[in-house]
Write a protein that holds these residues in place. Sequence first.
Motif, PDB file in Angstrom:
ATOM      1  N   VAL A   1       0.846  -1.184   0.000  1.00  0.00           N
ATOM      2  CA  VAL A   1       0.000   0.000   0.000  1.00  0.00           C
ATOM      3  C   VAL A   1       0.888   1.243   0.000  1.00  0.00           C
ATOM      4  N   ASP A   2       0.830   1.963  -1.092  1.00  0.00           N
ATOM      5  CA  ASP A   2       1.586   3.211  -1.234  1.00  0.00           C
ATOM      6  C   ASP A   2       0.681   4.328  -0.733  1.00  0.00           C
ATOM      7  N   TYR A   3       1.056   4.955   0.355  1.00  0.00           N
ATOM      8  CA  TYR A   3       0.207   6.054   0.845  1.00  0.00           C
ATOM      9  C   TYR A   3       1.021   7.088   1.589  1.00  0.00           C
ATOM     10  N   SER A   4       0.413   8.232   1.781  1.00  0.00           N
ATOM     11  CA  SER A   4       1.020   9.430   2.372  1.00  0.00           C
ATOM     12  C   SER A   4       1.996  10.043   1.365  1.00  0.00           C
ATOM     13  N   SER A   5       3.151   9.419   1.176  1.00  0.00           N
ATOM     14  CA  SER A   5       4.080   9.760   0.096  1.00  0.00           C
ATOM     15  C   SER A   5       4.284  11.246  -0.188  1.00  0.00           C
ATOM     16  N   PRO A   6       4.647  12.019   0.860  1.00  0.00           N
ATOM     17  CA  PRO A   6       4.860  13.445   0.601  1.00  0.00           C
ATOM     18  C   PRO A   6       6.175  13.702  -0.133  1.00  0.00           C
TER      19      PRO A   6
ATOM     20  N   ASN B   1       5.823   4.144   1.810  1.00  0.00           N
ATOM     21  CA  ASN B   1       5.736   5.590   1.814  1.00  0.00           C
ATOM     22  C   ASN B   1       6.694   6.090   0.722  1.00  0.00           C
ATOM     23  N   HIS B   2       6.105   6.326  -0.444  1.00  0.00           N
ATOM     24  CA  HIS B   2       6.904   6.641  -1.638  1.00  0.00           C
ATOM     25  C   HIS B   2       7.241   8.136  -1.643  1.00  0.00           C
ATOM     26  N   VAL B   3       8.093   8.530  -0.703  1.00  0.00           N
ATOM     27  CA  VAL B   3       8.390   9.955  -0.559  1.00  0.00           C
ATOM     28  C   VAL B   3       9.221  10.469  -1.741  1.00  0.00           C
TER      29      VAL B   3
ATOM     30  N   LEU C   1      11.771  10.716 -14.975  1.00  0.00           N
ATOM     31  CA  LEU C   1      10.562  11.319 -14.417  1.00  0.00           C
ATOM     32  C   LEU C   1       9.892  10.407 -13.391  1.00  0.00           C
ATOM     33  N   TYR C   2       8.881  11.002 -12.822  1.00  0.00           N
ATOM     34  CA  TYR C   2       8.005  10.325 -11.877  1.00  0.00           C
ATOM     35  C   TYR C   2       7.536   8.981 -12.453  1.00  0.00           C
ATOM     36  N   SER C   3       7.167   8.988 -13.732  1.00  0.00           N
ATOM     37  CA  SER C   3       6.662   7.761 -14.355  1.00  0.00           C
ATOM     38  C   SER C   3       7.738   6.673 -14.412  1.00  0.00           C
TER      39      SER C   3
ATOM     40  N   THR D   1      10.198   6.198 -12.303  1.00  0.00           N
ATOM     41  CA  THR D   1      10.332   5.623 -10.964  1.00  0.00           C
ATOM     42  C   THR D   1       9.174   4.684 -10.675  1.00  0.00           C
ATOM     43  N   ASP D   2       7.970   5.099 -11.050  1.00  0.00           N
ATOM     44  CA  ASP D   2       6.818   4.242 -10.779  1.00  0.00           C
ATOM     45  C   ASP D   2       6.903   2.918 -11.535  1.00  0.00           C
ATOM     46  N   LEU D   3       7.450   2.948 -12.732  1.00  0.00           N
ATOM     47  CA  LEU D   3       7.624   1.695 -13.480  1.00  0.00           C
ATOM     48  C   LEU D   3       8.641   0.797 -12.768  1.00  0.00           C
TER      49      LEU D   3
ATOM     50  N   ARG E   1      -6.319  13.461  -9.144  1.00  0.00           N
ATOM     51  CA  ARG E   1      -5.755  14.201 -10.275  1.00  0.00           C
ATOM     52  C   ARG E   1      -4.600  13.453 -10.934  1.00  0.00           C
ATOM     53  N   GLN E   2      -4.108  12.431 -10.238  1.00  0.00           N
ATOM     54  CA  GLN E   2      -3.030  11.646 -10.848  1.00  0.00           C
ATOM     55  C   GLN E   2      -3.561  10.402 -11.539  1.00  0.00           C
ATOM     56  N   SER E   3      -4.863  10.362 -11.819  1.00  0.00           N
ATOM     57  CA  SER E   3      -5.410   9.096 -12.299  1.00  0.00           C
ATOM     58  C   SER E   3      -4.946   8.746 -13.718  1.00  0.00           C
TER      59      SER E   3
HETATM   60  N1  ARG Z   1       5.169  12.244  -4.023  1.00  0.00           N
HETATM   61  C1  ARG Z   1       4.011  12.296  -4.863  1.00  0.00           C
HETATM   62  C2  ARG Z   1       3.263  13.612  -4.669  1.00  0.00           C
HETATM   63  O1  ARG Z   1       3.505  14.323  -3.702  1.00  0.00           O
HETATM   64  C3  ARG Z   1       3.042  11.183  -4.601  1.00  0.00           C
HETATM   65  C4  ARG Z   1       3.584   9.816  -4.854  1.00  0.00           C
HETATM   66  C5  ARG Z   1       2.501   8.809  -4.977  1.00  0.00           C
HETATM   67  N2  ARG Z   1       2.993   7.499  -5.228  1.00  0.00           N
HETATM   68  C6  ARG Z   1       3.493   7.064  -6.387  1.00  0.00           C
HETATM   69  N3  ARG Z   1       3.936   5.852  -6.449  1.00  0.00           N
HETATM   70  N4  ARG Z   1       3.503   7.797  -7.440  1.00  0.00           N
HETATM   71  O2  ARG Z   1       2.419  13.939  -5.476  1.00  0.00           O
END
Ligand code: ARG
Length: 577
Positions: free
Chosen positions: A121-126, A161-163, A317-319, A321-323, A344-346
């Motif tokens: 479960v990826d959550y919070s992730s600031p 926590n995917h910070v 990019l973000y993408s 890392t997610d891959l 909004r990230q859907s």
């Molecule tokens: N750090 C990202 C943000 O603040 C959220 C990350 C969510 N998790 C992920 N695997 N993309 O928007």
Amino acid sequence: MASLKHYLNSVIGEAMAEATQSESCNANVITSSKPGFGDYQANGIMSEAKRHGMKPRDLAERVIISLEQSLPSLIDRLEIGGPGFINIFLSDREIRTRATLAIQEPDLLIPPAEDPIRVAVDYSSPNLAKEMHVGHLRGTIIGDAIVRVLERRGHTVIRQNHVGDWGTQFGMLITYMKEAVGADNDLPNALADLESFYRDAKQRFDDDPVFAENARLSVVKLQGGDEDYLNAWEMFIDESLRHCEAVYEALDVTLTRNDLDAESRYNDDLSVIIDDLEKTGLLAESKGAKCVFLPEFTGKDGEPLPLIVQKSDGGYLYSTTDLAAIRLRRKMSIQRALYVVDARQSLHFQQVFAVARAAGFSNQDLSLEHVSYGTMMGKDGRPFKTRSGDTVKLAELLEEAKQRAYDLVTEKNPTLPDSQRREIAERVGIGAVKYADLSKNRTSDYIFDWSTMLSFEGNTAPYLLYAYARIKSILKKAPEGNYDAIQNLSEPEERALCLKMLQLGEIIEAVDRDCMPNQLCNYLYELSGLFMKFYENCPILKAESSQAESRLALCRLTAETLQQGLELLGITPLEQM
Ligand code: ARG
């Protein structure tokens, strides 16, 4: 002991399969829409009859006849309803027996999953460059409720926590940190307010070309593994994480440092991801950037929509890392990966999931699910901001919650000792913030409003916490005794309350499946309402002795059910309020 719904689905489904001579049938059992229709109804008759070319009422009749040959003890009687439902009336005796067992063994209230799995479960992730703000509140609260539920069901949960701790902004921050913190080296003090630290660094970056150039060089040094820069970066991250941890502690959220799944972790995998995409033939170049185009993603005018995985300057990019993270999840034998992230990230997640499947980074064995949530709005219907238009820091918001709850408790209960009022205020204030969020359908935007969330009426934390404390106070007034058996359910209010408690299990099953904690909130609210009706209509302490004992047992089970439900939401109830 399976949940009632689960059990009914299986016995009725089996009888249907027998009557239709098929392998399996979906009985589609739901709680009845009206009291006259029994406790549950099987709605699956209609569609299964159609599927097998039968008349619904004929199928219903056959199923009932076959079940009546040896009626399970849980069922008192069955009736055909409407065009072909089966109305199910449960046996009082069995309800009492099950409830009594649950009083003696409270874990029975929530049956474990039949096939426990490994869930990430990826959550919070600031983003660690800045302070946690209200944009992180929903994901943190909703994600934490979901992990608690999944764990309670017996799944192996890997919190992630995917910070955001990597990328160009950290070059700027480290450069500024080296400059600003300088000789006295008082990092915690310099970073006490991350938000203004970031703002000042950005100002320097924009104003001074030399600084900007240094910042860019820092990124290169950092990514090249320069020890000095890595140390500085680590110090910054460490301090920023401390800020997050203070928020987690205030919120009573279960995330710890062990749960970090930081972006930087994937640094070495990113170039490999690009190579592998290249090998699968999915990679295309567009304006110098490396992209993947999948036919199912198109823009407004039908033009193909890329997922960019490497910028023209070589940056990832973000993408990307997610891959890389998805691939690691496969290696970790994770079967279900949940991403509790803003709605909004859907599109981002749809694209990343589709590319991961197309590239073979993921397959059928891993279910990828974006558990999305709407934006937190102010009462004016706009994104929640401070009066001056700044983002609201979470730490400050939570302080305000406690203060408001303190004022409320003081008003209601001025004679309580101050320390006790503070304790109550903390539970009520934080509980109110969490519950207000959890009780709404997460997919909608949500209006943050102090006065509704702190109200003692309606579907709120104060209402539920108060109901719990009230039941506890009844139990305290009772003479010494065991109260561990429900001996009769003579009044309809007793029966309704008792049956409701046996339904916690199926609600938790649904939350496990759909990740909608508001289902649990609604349930707890209805349960409290049924308790109040029971309390108003059935004397407890004044009843004659065996009646009183049975009703006190009902009180005990209600308190237990409320407590388990609230704790799964991350709210610990108080004995006294
Ligand atoms: N750090 C990202 C943000 O603040 C959220 C990350 C969510 N998790 C992920 N695997 N993309 O928007």
